[in-house]
Design a protein around this motif. Structure first.
Motif, mmCIF file in Angstrom:
data_model
loop_
_atom_site.group_PDB
_atom_site.id
_atom_site.type_symbol
_atom_site.label_atom_id
_atom_site.label_comp_id
_atom_site.label_asym_id
_atom_site.label_seq_id
_atom_site.Cartn_x
_atom_site.Cartn_y
_atom_site.Cartn_z
ATOM 1 N N GLY A 2 50.547 40.459 32.789
ATOM 2 C CA GLY A 2 50.156 41.801 32.371
ATOM 3 C C GLY A 2 49.441 41.803 31.029
ATOM 4 O O GLY A 2 48.442 42.499 30.840
ATOM 5 N N ALA A 3 49.964 40.989 30.086
ATOM 6 C CA ALA A 3 49.321 40.894 28.763
ATOM 7 C C ALA A 3 47.923 40.312 28.888
ATOM 8 O O ALA A 3 46.988 40.746 28.195
ATOM 9 N N VAL A 5 45.911 40.533 31.448
ATOM 10 C CA VAL A 5 45.028 41.557 32.017
ATOM 11 C C VAL A 5 44.660 42.591 30.954
ATOM 12 O O VAL A 5 43.495 42.996 30.828
ATOM 13 N N ARG A 6 45.658 43.025 30.166
ATOM 14 C CA ARG A 6 45.379 44.006 29.119
ATOM 15 C C ARG A 6 44.401 43.462 28.093
ATOM 16 O O ARG A 6 43.470 44.162 27.667
ATOM 17 N N ASN A 7 44.608 42.206 27.690
ATOM 18 C CA ASN A 7 43.692 41.594 26.723
ATOM 19 C C ASN A 7 42.287 41.472 27.303
ATOM 20 O O ASN A 7 41.284 41.681 26.605
ATOM 21 N N GLY A 8 42.225 41.120 28.585
ATOM 22 C CA GLY A 8 40.919 41.022 29.241
ATOM 23 C C GLY A 8 40.209 42.366 29.280
ATOM 24 O O GLY A 8 39.021 42.463 28.979
ATOM 25 N N LEU A 9 40.947 43.427 29.642
ATOM 26 C CA LEU A 9 40.351 44.760 29.678
ATOM 27 C C LEU A 9 39.934 45.222 28.291
ATOM 28 O O LEU A 9 38.880 45.848 28.109
#
Length: 599
Positions: A2-3, A5-9
């Motif tokens: 999840g982290a 994905v959040r960093n990627g977004l």
């Protein structure tokens, strides 16, 4: 995860936010155009592929059902033909007679030939064996079986165990006269006496597999697959390759899954995906399994998918081209404006945005042009103000001819007057020196009202010495007001103007009154006299000269007032300043509008 994905977004958003407007528009256009096209293409292909597969499955089920029906009809016809000896009493009697005479052979052969021509037995060899093992038959195949005698014994056992029920089998044989292999389909039944049910022989129908082979060939040609037919014991009756006839497939995965009357299922065999459709006969228990390669089912869908992908790529490419053109056209004015702003930042104000359209860019361009015009106006105003300030300072300097020399001379005169004991001359010299020191030597820009009033008292003292105590200064100000900060030499030029233009020629007592009042935004100081006043025309010219020093009003009057007004506006702003109110024969009042420091 999840982290990550959040960093990627977050990274994507920062990169998108920092991108140029042109790139943002291209990304948005591509996303808005590409996503619907891709989704529409994907779901269209998926639905089309599923539709083709469903239609093909339905078609194959119908064909397999027709094969089963055809085989059922064939077997039913043979069953009916095989039951005909049960209704021929004389034939039964011959089957129970020993021996093999001509009459018996002719009668039985005649019945065999008649059975051969009945429906269902067409193109089929018929065999009848009596109770004593004598064999009677007719052939419509390519030749006699090489193992006929042995096979008759085997058929006898099968028929006896079946207890008058039909026995169906398929096998690979060798023809005795040709030596060629052949596949045959046999239906066997034991014959019993209708009175005591004693076994009196058997009847067998033997046909080659052309009836099945032709039907299977047709369906294989249509499906481009293969077909396997198994009996109720899972023994292969026929397969498309004719390699498994007679094999038992009880452990075959496909045969195990074909447990219902009819259906279909996917299966991977030898590393290749298949869709298997099957139907089971309720009469014979035979099952027809049709193996259809998945790539055959999806061939049309794959072709459609490939065409869709090509068309989608072309559309996306065209959309990309159009989006680049549109984004370039939309952002070109913004880039031009950014370039103009950089030029303005560098000090070049001789620029302007060419407004062609009345959209948001045009509106922004109009505001930009107005901003440049306003900046130019402000620069001109500042330049004009500075110029006016320098001119005022020059005028002051022109009136201050060597102030130190004058002040030192006055000081010498005062000392000599004291030496000669002339107190009045000494006092006048002292007062005049104080005036000069306050107005010229003191470099403070603002003073308190109290300081300005002290300077004004000295000025009135000198005027009263000259005019024999003709002038009286009346100050009606609060102590708080006396601490208000104002520009230095703001009041003295106004009082001087009142004396020289309003009170000097007045014969009786002259009075100058200083008052104040205020509102939410401004503080007002008034300097009133009871002099001659000013007529309306002269008053209008005077106010016009004060508010517009460049006007052609009478230059002999109001110079001091204009100077005070200019200094107030330069220091506080254009909304502040001075105005003259007067009534001819009654006096004049000067109103100073200043910032209200308490608001």
């Amino acid at each position: 995860m999840g982290a990550f994905v959040r960093n990627g977004l977050k990274w994507f958003w920062v990169a998108f936010a920092n991108a140029s407007m042109e790139k943002k528009l291209i990304v948005v256009f591509i996303f808005l155009i590409t996503l619907p096209i891709v989704l529409a293409s994907y779901f269209s292909y998926r639905n089309y592929s599923q539709s083709i597969q469903d239609n093909s499955t339905t078609y194959v089920k119908e064909v397999s059902s027709k094969i089963i029906d055809k085989l059922d009809d064939y077997v039913i016809d043979l069953k009916q033909v095989s039951a005909s000896p049960l209704y021929l009493t004389q034939l039964q009697e011959y089957l129970m007679q020993p021996g093999h005479d001509v009459i018996k052979e002719r009668f039985i052969s005649t019945n065999v030939y008649s059975m051969e021509n009945l429906k269902g037995a067409n193109n089929t060899s018929v065999y009848i064996r009596d109770k004593f093992g004598n064999l009677f038959y007719t052939l419509k195949t390519e030749g006699t079986r090489a193992d006929l005698n042995e096979k008759m014994e085997e058929w006898g056992k099968l028929a006896h165990n079946a207890k008058s029920a039909l026995v169906i089998s398929t096998e690979r044989i060798i023809r005795a006269n040709t030596g060629k292999p052949d596949f045959v389909f046999s239906v066997i039944r034991e014959l019993r006496n209708t009175y005591n049910l004693e076994a009196i022989g058997l009847i067998a129908f033997e046909s080659n597999l052309n009836v099945i082979k032709n039907a299977v060939a047709n369906i294989d040609a249509a499906t481009k697959g293969t077909t396997v037919i198994v009996d109720d014991h899972k023994q292969v009756i026929y397969d498309s390759g004719e390699q498994m006839i007679g094999d038992n497939l009880a452990n075959d995965e496909a045969v195990k899954k074909a447990a219902e009357t009819q259906g279909s299922f996917p299966l991977v065999k030898d590393g290749k995906p298949y869709l298997i459709s099957y139907s089971t006969s309720a009469n014979t228990g035979w099952t027809v399994l049709i193996y259809i390669p998945t790539k055959v089912l999806t061939a049309e869908a794959t072709k459609t998918r490939n065409i869709t992908i090509i068309v989608t790529i072309i559309i996306i490419g065209f959309a990309l081209f159009i989006s680049i053109i549109i984004s370039y056209a939309l952002t070109r004015p913004l880039r031009k404006m950014a370039s103009l702003m950089k030029a303005v930042q560098g000090g070049n104000l001789n620029v302007g945005f060419n407004v062609k359209y009345r959209d948001e860019i045009g509106l922004l361009g109009n505001h930009f042009n107005r901003m440049i015009m306003r900046i130019k106006q402000l620069i001109d105003e500042v330049y004009t103000g500075q110029k006016r300030k320098r001119e005022a300072e020059i005028k002051v300097l022109q009136s201050q001819i060597n102030p130190h020399f004058i002040y030192n001379t006055l000081e010498t005169i005062r000392m000599m007057a004291e030496i000669n004991e002339d107190e009045k001359v000494a006092s006048m010299a002292y007062m005049l020196g104080s005036l000069l020191r306050y107005s010229i030597i003191n470099d403070m820009e603002t003073v308190t009202v109290a300081q300005e009033l002290e300077h004004l008292d000295n000025y009135i003292y000198l005027q009263n010495v000259r005019f024999k105590d003709k002038f009286q200064l009346v100050v009606l100000l609060s102590e708080e007001m006396k601490q208000y900060q104002i520009l230095k030499l703001m009041l003295q030029p106004i009082v001087e103007n009142a004396i020289y233009h309003g009170l000097e020629n007045k014969e009786d007592h002259s009075e100058i009154t200083i008052e104040s009042y205020e509102d939410e935004s401004f503080l007002y100081l008034t300097i009133s006299d009871n002099g001659e006043g000013i007529d309306g025309t002269a008053l209008h010219k005077l106010n016009d000269r004060i508010s517009n020093p460049s006007s052609q009003a009478d230059s002999k009057h109001g110079i001091g007032l204009s100077n005070v007004n200019d200094r107030i506006q330069l220091y506080y702003g254009d909304e502040y300043g001075l105005r003259v109110e007067s009534t001819e024969g009654k006096g004049t009042r000067i109103v100073l509008r200043l910032p209200n420091q308490s608001s």
